[in-house]
Design a protein around this motif. Structure first.
Motif, PDB file in Angstrom:
ATOM      1  N   GLU A  97    -130.988 -29.703 -27.131  1.00 21.14           N
ATOM      2  CA  GLU A  97    -132.151 -28.882 -27.483  1.00 21.14           C
ATOM      3  C   GLU A  97    -132.881 -28.363 -26.258  1.00 21.14           C
ATOM      4  OE1 GLU A  97    -134.245 -31.615 -29.916  1.00 21.14           O
ATOM      5  OE2 GLU A  97    -133.109 -31.147 -31.739  1.00 21.14           O
ATOM      6  N   ARG A  98    -132.707 -29.037 -25.108  1.00 21.51           N
ATOM      7  CA  ARG A  98    -133.381 -28.584 -23.889  1.00 21.51           C
ATOM      8  C   ARG A  98    -132.635 -27.454 -23.196  1.00 21.51           C
ATOM      9  NH1 ARG A  98    -134.538 -34.229 -22.707  1.00 21.51           N
ATOM     10  NH2 ARG A  98    -132.941 -34.251 -21.076  1.00 21.51           N
ATOM     11  N   GLY A  99    -131.358 -27.291 -23.521  1.00 19.07           N
ATOM     12  CA  GLY A  99    -130.562 -26.261 -22.880  1.00 19.07           C
ATOM     13  C   GLY A  99    -130.433 -25.022 -23.747  1.00 19.07           C
ATOM     14  N   ASP A 100    -129.436 -24.197 -23.445  1.00 21.44           N
ATOM     15  CA  ASP A 100    -129.156 -22.987 -24.213  1.00 21.44           C
ATOM     16  C   ASP A 100    -128.495 -23.401 -25.524  1.00 21.44           C
ATOM     17  OD1 ASP A 100    -128.520 -20.555 -25.238  1.00 21.44           O
ATOM     18  OD2 ASP A 100    -127.108 -19.984 -23.658  1.00 21.44           O
ATOM     19  N   THR A 101    -129.170 -23.151 -26.643  1.00 24.06           N
ATOM     20  CA  THR A 101    -128.668 -23.613 -27.939  1.00 24.06           C
ATOM     21  C   THR A 101    -127.694 -22.637 -28.578  1.00 24.06           C
ATOM     22  OG1 THR A 101    -130.537 -22.615 -29.119  1.00 24.06           O
ATOM     23  CG2 THR A 101    -130.801 -24.886 -28.356  1.00 24.06           C
ATOM     24  N   THR A 102    -127.490 -21.473 -27.974  1.00 32.19           N
ATOM     25  CA  THR A 102    -126.634 -20.458 -28.595  1.00 32.19           C
ATOM     26  C   THR A 102    -125.232 -20.999 -28.858  1.00 32.19           C
ATOM     27  OG1 THR A 102    -127.867 -18.746 -27.419  1.00 32.19           O
ATOM     28  CG2 THR A 102    -125.755 -18.116 -28.391  1.00 32.19           C
ATOM     29  N   GLY A 103    -124.650 -21.640 -27.848  1.00 31.49           N
ATOM     30  CA  GLY A 103    -123.302 -22.179 -28.013  1.00 31.49           C
ATOM     31  C   GLY A 103    -123.234 -23.253 -29.070  1.00 31.49           C
ATOM     32  N   HIS A 104    -124.277 -24.075 -29.162  1.00 32.86           N
ATOM     33  CA  HIS A 104    -124.292 -25.139 -30.167  1.00 32.86           C
ATOM     34  C   HIS A 104    -124.445 -24.557 -31.572  1.00 32.86           C
ATOM     35  CE1 HIS A 104    -124.244 -27.912 -26.930  1.00 32.86           C
ATOM     36  NE2 HIS A 104    -125.516 -27.759 -26.574  1.00 32.86           N
ATOM     37  N   ASP A 105    -125.261 -23.524 -31.725  1.00 32.76           N
ATOM     38  CA  ASP A 105    -125.426 -22.887 -33.039  1.00 32.76           C
ATOM     39  C   ASP A 105    -124.098 -22.305 -33.525  1.00 32.76           C
ATOM     40  OD1 ASP A 105    -128.088 -23.541 -33.000  1.00 32.76           O
ATOM     41  OD2 ASP A 105    -128.767 -21.567 -32.345  1.00 32.76           O
ATOM     42  N   ALA A 106    -123.394 -21.641 -32.612  1.00 37.40           N
ATOM     43  CA  ALA A 106    -122.090 -21.079 -32.974  1.00 37.40           C
ATOM     44  C   ALA A 106    -121.097 -22.185 -33.319  1.00 37.40           C
ATOM     45  CB  ALA A 106    -121.554 -20.222 -31.827  1.00 37.40           C
ATOM     46  N   ALA A 107    -121.201 -23.319 -32.627  1.00 36.46           N
ATOM     47  CA  ALA A 107    -120.305 -24.449 -32.895  1.00 36.46           C
ATOM     48  C   ALA A 107    -120.534 -24.998 -34.302  1.00 36.46           C
ATOM     49  CB  ALA A 107    -120.516 -25.547 -31.854  1.00 36.46           C
ATOM     50  N   VAL A 108    -121.791 -25.131 -34.695  1.00 34.92           N
ATOM     51  CA  VAL A 108    -122.099 -25.636 -36.040  1.00 34.92           C
ATOM     52  C   VAL A 108    -121.611 -24.649 -37.098  1.00 34.92           C
ATOM     53  CG1 VAL A 108    -123.968 -26.210 -37.637  1.00 34.92           C
ATOM     54  CG2 VAL A 108    -124.037 -27.049 -35.281  1.00 34.92           C
ATOM     55  N   GLU A 109    -121.728 -23.354 -36.809  1.00 39.72           N
ATOM     56  CA  GLU A 109    -121.241 -22.344 -37.746  1.00 39.72           C
ATOM     57  C   GLU A 109    -119.725 -22.493 -37.950  1.00 39.72           C
ATOM     58  OE1 GLU A 109    -122.477 -18.824 -40.065  1.00 39.72           O
ATOM     59  OE2 GLU A 109    -123.454 -20.563 -39.172  1.00 39.72           O
ATOM     60  N   ARG A 110    -118.992 -22.730 -36.865  1.00 41.97           N
ATOM     61  CA  ARG A 110    -117.541 -22.950 -36.983  1.00 41.97           C
ATOM     62  C   ARG A 110    -117.248 -24.226 -37.762  1.00 41.97           C
ATOM     63  NH1 ARG A 110    -117.785 -21.426 -31.489  1.00 41.97           N
ATOM     64  NH2 ARG A 110    -117.577 -23.615 -30.850  1.00 41.97           N
ATOM     65  N   LEU A 111    -118.065 -25.254 -37.548  1.00 44.42           N
ATOM     66  CA  LEU A 111    -117.864 -26.510 -38.272  1.00 44.42           C
ATOM     67  C   LEU A 111    -118.064 -26.313 -39.773  1.00 44.42           C
ATOM     68  CD1 LEU A 111    -117.469 -29.655 -37.848  1.00 44.42           C
ATOM     69  CD2 LEU A 111    -119.947 -29.797 -38.100  1.00 44.42           C
ATOM     70  N   LEU A 112    -119.126 -25.600 -40.157  1.00 46.32           N
ATOM     71  CA  LEU A 112    -119.365 -25.329 -41.575  1.00 46.32           C
ATOM     72  C   LEU A 112    -118.209 -24.535 -42.174  1.00 46.32           C
ATOM     73  CD1 LEU A 112    -123.164 -24.370 -41.500  1.00 46.32           C
ATOM     74  CD2 LEU A 112    -122.155 -26.556 -42.183  1.00 46.32           C
ATOM     75  N   ALA A 113    -117.678 -23.574 -41.411  1.00 42.37           N
ATOM     76  CA  ALA A 113    -116.542 -22.791 -41.893  1.00 42.37           C
ATOM     77  C   ALA A 113    -115.324 -23.676 -42.109  1.00 42.37           C
ATOM     78  CB  ALA A 113    -116.219 -21.678 -40.903  1.00 42.37           C
ATOM     79  N   TYR A 114    -115.121 -24.646 -41.231  1.00 41.54           N
ATOM     80  CA  TYR A 114    -113.990 -25.578 -41.347  1.00 41.54           C
ATOM     81  C   TYR A 114    -114.087 -26.382 -42.641  1.00 41.54           C
ATOM     82  CZ  TYR A 114    -111.180 -29.752 -40.223  1.00 41.54           C
ATOM     83  OH  TYR A 114    -110.292 -30.791 -40.251  1.00 41.54           O
ATOM     84  N   TYR A 115    -115.252 -26.979 -42.880  1.00 43.34           N
ATOM     85  CA  TYR A 115    -115.405 -27.794 -44.090  1.00 43.34           C
ATOM     86  C   TYR A 115    -115.417 -26.926 -45.351  1.00 43.34           C
ATOM     87  CZ  TYR A 115    -116.309 -32.137 -41.553  1.00 43.34           C
ATOM     88  OH  TYR A 115    -116.170 -33.264 -40.770  1.00 43.34           O
ATOM     89  N   HIS A 116    -115.979 -25.726 -45.266  1.00 40.02           N
ATOM     90  CA  HIS A 116    -116.007 -24.850 -46.438  1.00 40.02           C
ATOM     91  C   HIS A 116    -114.594 -24.434 -46.841  1.00 40.02           C
ATOM     92  CE1 HIS A 116    -116.415 -20.864 -48.462  1.00 40.02           C
ATOM     93  NE2 HIS A 116    -117.276 -21.573 -49.165  1.00 40.02           N
ATOM     94  N   ARG A 117    -113.774 -24.162 -45.857  1.00 35.64           N
ATOM     95  CA  ARG A 117    -112.386 -23.795 -46.155  1.00 35.64           C
ATOM     96  C   ARG A 117    -111.686 -24.914 -46.921  1.00 35.64           C
ATOM     97  NH1 ARG A 117    -107.804 -22.449 -41.533  1.00 35.64           N
ATOM     98  NH2 ARG A 117    -105.989 -22.429 -42.905  1.00 35.64           N
ATOM     99  N   ILE A 118    -111.886 -26.146 -46.491  1.00 34.97           N
ATOM    100  CA  ILE A 118    -111.265 -27.280 -47.183  1.00 34.97           C
ATOM    101  C   ILE A 118    -111.814 -27.418 -48.597  1.00 34.97           C
ATOM    102  CG2 ILE A 118    -111.109 -29.804 -47.183  1.00 34.97           C
ATOM    103  CD1 ILE A 118    -111.035 -29.601 -44.095  1.00 34.97           C
ATOM    104  N   ALA A 119    -113.129 -27.240 -48.750  1.00 34.64           N
ATOM    105  CA  ALA A 119    -113.748 -27.358 -50.070  1.00 34.64           C
ATOM    106  C   ALA A 119    -113.203 -26.307 -51.021  1.00 34.64           C
ATOM    107  CB  ALA A 119    -115.269 -27.235 -49.948  1.00 34.64           C
ATOM    108  N   THR A 120    -113.020 -25.088 -50.560  1.00 40.76           N
ATOM    109  CA  THR A 120    -112.512 -24.033 -51.447  1.00 40.76           C
ATOM    110  C   THR A 120    -111.057 -24.282 -51.812  1.00 40.76           C
ATOM    111  OG1 THR A 120    -112.043 -22.661 -49.492  1.00 40.76           O
ATOM    112  CG2 THR A 120    -114.117 -22.284 -50.614  1.00 40.76           C
TER     113      THR A 120
END
Length: 743
Positions: free
Chosen positions: A343-366
């Protein structure tokens, strides 16, 4: 356990005097060594930084020296604490050991190897208890190990030291966070508070909350309540102060009592990591899942699975995460520490990482939903593609994977719900719909009901009528399963309005789904003429759309409509169910095919065709087994119990069916199992137990307003020669589940 005097010499120090919650760990460790006077044992005491490894090892060393020293009065005890990992330190520590053995300064060898050899010669033939504290490299251990002497060596390390097991037999002894009662006891002890559960309810509650806030971590607890003894500050006031920060790591980050600092403790380990491992640790900390596999972590890192697994194993070796190659976890405090860095650094990369993670789990759920759901939804919400393939070979394995990782899938849905943005709302809809089939078939109807309610709100906020319609339809199905028929009707009629107000094939398909489900609800409400007309309308809609799965669903429901008619039309039901089965075998899903087999088995049994019933049950069993479907297995067990030739096998199958139905909170299934158990007990000469089962079943059906099955327990009571009375649910007291044991 009390700490006895140490035989021979010791540089252990006095200890903190605060040893709470580790008695069971201590007992197991002592028992693993035993009372032998010729032990050969190496224990590796591990755990996250600050968990209390050193204090535990000191207590264990004292206990072992006391017990073993009774049989070996010449026992040698030594404690070594490492500050670094260089050769000069090893030489210095070995010199200290030799001096303690009265070796003259002039006789001290100069090289590391020579000093190690002299140490071994000095203790040869004697029992050695050795504590090596704060080991950070495997190479630190070897020079101190006795060669031919019997020994117990205790090693503490925040790292796994996997290389130790290559050369020596090592027993790992990991220390976990304290159990909640022990953590609360430690708070009371350090703060000097004697609390009465009745008189001091607020402080007792604050103590429990404070322990949880500290993640039950001994060092965090020690710092949190440091200085409270002999002060008027209450635990509730201290907790309120700490909660002004976002985490215990933030709250205690500035508290530094000598070497005691939560942030500094973890920082030492963090600073030793390679840059890529630091990034991975931060991304694991911001990931919204309780545990993570290599595939999901690869999505976080936008990297290959094999490479990411090596990095996860490296973090495990460093003692910052726990894992077994398939699943990895962070201790709560490590997560908070690493998240604070992220949270103290540049969060852009972490936000994109979480978005990819959600896409990974969503693909499995579908993918899972496609094999489980009877009525798939067809709406596009522009879900991003996952960069990492699913971690299973086929759809059936995917269902098992999703079931095993359901906590992670639900955590993704919770994360989306907490994100009060349009992006979060879209993920709320995606996960609500994608998890519907899995949660419904796992019996988690209340949990799914909440997800659908959130999806409805998100869809309405985004002005997405199709998404709102599909979520309302799913909630209508859940209300039906939860026996909330009026609420089910309201949801379905509202969904129908939404679909009729939209255009396109997705809207037409949604409207057809609503008609099919609404017909089932009308049948449950004993509005049979309306139900029949609605079934026909649903069938016509699916035919217009050329939707074979939809037609199969209607034929299956029409078959059960005839099955439960008064009087039943079993021949008609068999014909409708056969048509459904043929369509399911062509178009799927496998779960629909299994349900059709089960319902055909029930129908064939009523027609006296037990051989054909058995064939259908065998086919259903194979599919349910591959899917691991508990709801279907409960139905299967009821049918197997009904046709089993042996009374004991009947009771076993039906009892298992009853247990499963209760676990799944399936009231209709519970009542059906009780009815069949009543029939078996009646036929076996146990009328009292049979009556209790049947009256209990009637009470369930009556309370849940499942009217179509309500007459069956009444009829079975009469077959036993028992008058049901004005209220068949009243009768002998007792829990039917207990009465089963009489069989």
């Amino acid at each position: 356990m009390d700490a006895p005097d140490i035989p021979s010499f010791s540089n252990l120090g006095a200890g903190s005097g605060r040893f709470v919650g580790r008695d069971e760990d201590l007992r197991r460790a002592v028992e693993s060594v035993g009372d032998s006077v010729t032990p050969r044992k190496i224990l590796l005491i591990g755990g996250v930084a600050g968990i209390g490894k050193t204090e535990f090892a000191r207590r264990l060393a004292r206990e072992l020296a006391h017990r073993l020293g009774r049989e070996a009065p010449d026992l040698v005890f030594a404690c070594i604490r490492f500050a670094g990992a260089g050769e000069d330190e090893l030489r210095t520590l070995l010199a200290d050991l030799l001096r303690s053995r009265k070796v003259d300064e002039k006789e001290l060898p100069s090289s590391l190897g020579a000093r190690s050899g002299r140490w071994r010669a000095e203790v040869a033939g004697r029992l050695v208890v050795l504590l090596l504290d704060n080991v950070i490299q495997v190479g630190q251990v070897g020079p101190f190990l006795p060669a031919d002497s019997d020994h117990v060596v205790l090693i503490t390390s925040r790292k796994r030291l996997s290389g130790l097991k290559v050369d020596w037999p090592v027993d790992p002894l990991p220390l976990e966070a304290l159990p909640p009662p022990a953590a609360e006891a430690l708070i009371r002890q350090i703060a000097g508070r004697e609390l009465d559960d009745e008189r001091d309810r607020d402080e007792v509650a604050a103590c429990a909350d404070l322990a949880a806030f500290c993640a039950y971590h001994p060092l965090a607890i020690k710092i949190a309540v440091l200085g409270l003894r002999d002060t008027p500050v209450t635990l509730a006031e201290r907790l309120a102060d700490l909660r002004e920060e976002s985490s215990i790591v933030h709250a205690l980050g500035e508290v530094d009592e000598g070497e005691i600092s939560v942030a500094k403790t973890f920082a030492r380990s963090y600073e030793e990591l390679r840059p890529q491992l630091r990034v991975l640790l931060q991304r694991l900390a911001v990931a919204p899942v309780p545990a993570i596999g290599p595939g999901a972590a690869a999505a976080l890192m936008d990297a290959g699975v094999r490479e990411t697994r090596r990095q996860l194993d490296a973090l495990t070796e460093e003692g910052l995460i726990e894992g077994d190659g398939a699943e990895y976890r962070l201790h709560d405090l490590v997560r908070q520490f690493a998240r604070s860095l992220a949270e103290r650094g540049d969060t852009t990369g972490h936000d994109a990482a979480v978005e990819r993670l959600l896409a990974y789990y969503h693909r499995i759920a579908t993918q899972t939903d496609a094999i489980l759901t009877r009525q798939p939804y067809r709406i596009e919400l522009d879900a991003p593609a996952s960069p990492v393939p699913a971690p299973f070979a086929d759809a059936f394995a995917g269902v098992a994977w999703a079931r095993d990782h359901l906590d992670e899938l639900r955590a993704c849905a919770e994360h989306a719900h907490r994100d009060d943005s349009d992006r979060g709302r879209r993920w709320t809809i995606r996960f609500g719909l994608a998890l519907a089939g899995l949660l419904r078939n796992e019996g988690q109807w209340t949990a799914s009901h909440e997800l659908q309610t959130r999806a409805i709100a998100a869809a309405e906020a985004l002005a997405l009528p199709l998404a709102a319609g599909y979520a309302r339809h799913e909630r209508g199905q859940l209300n039906r399963l939860l026996d909330r028929l009026d609420e089910a009707t309201d949801d379905l009629l509202r969904a129908q309005e939404l679909f009729r107000g939209a255009t396109g094939e997705a809207a037409e398909l949604g409207a057809a789904h609503v008609l099919n489900t609404l017909a089932v609800v009308l049948d449950r409400q004993r509005r049979r003429e309306e139900a029949a007309a609605t079934f026909r309308a649903a069938l016509a809609a699916y035919e217009r759309l050329d939707d074979r799965r939809g037609r199969a669903n209607v034929w299956q429901d029409l078959g059960m409509f005839d099955f439960f008619a008064s009087p039943p039309d079993y021949a008609g039901a068999a014909g409708q169910l056969a048509r459904a089965l043929a369509l399911y075998q062509e178009a799927g899903p496998p779960l629909g095919e299994a349900h059709a087999h089960i319902n055909l088995a029930r129908t064939m049994r009523r027609l006296g065709l037990d051989g054909e019933a058995a064939e259908h049950l065998e086919a259903a069993q194979a599919i349910y087994g591959r899917l691991g479907n508990r709801l279907g297995r409960a139905t299967l067990l009821r049918e197997l119990g009904s046709i089993a030739p042996d009374p004991q096998r009947k009771l076993e199958a039906l009892t298992d069916a009853l247990r499963l139905s209760r676990e799944l909170k399936d009231r209709s299934g519970e009542a059906a199992a009780l009815i069949e158990l009543g029939v078996v007990h009646g036929a076996s000469g146990r009328p009292r137990t049979a009556e209790e089962n049947l009256r209990h079943a009637y009470r369930i059906l009556h309370d849940a307003r499942i009217t179509r099955d309500l007459q069956r327990p009444v009829d079975e009571l009469r077959r036993l020669g028992i008058e049901p009375g004005a209220d068949p649910g009243q009768g002998p007291a007792g829990d039917a589940g207990v009465e089963l044991s009489r069989g």
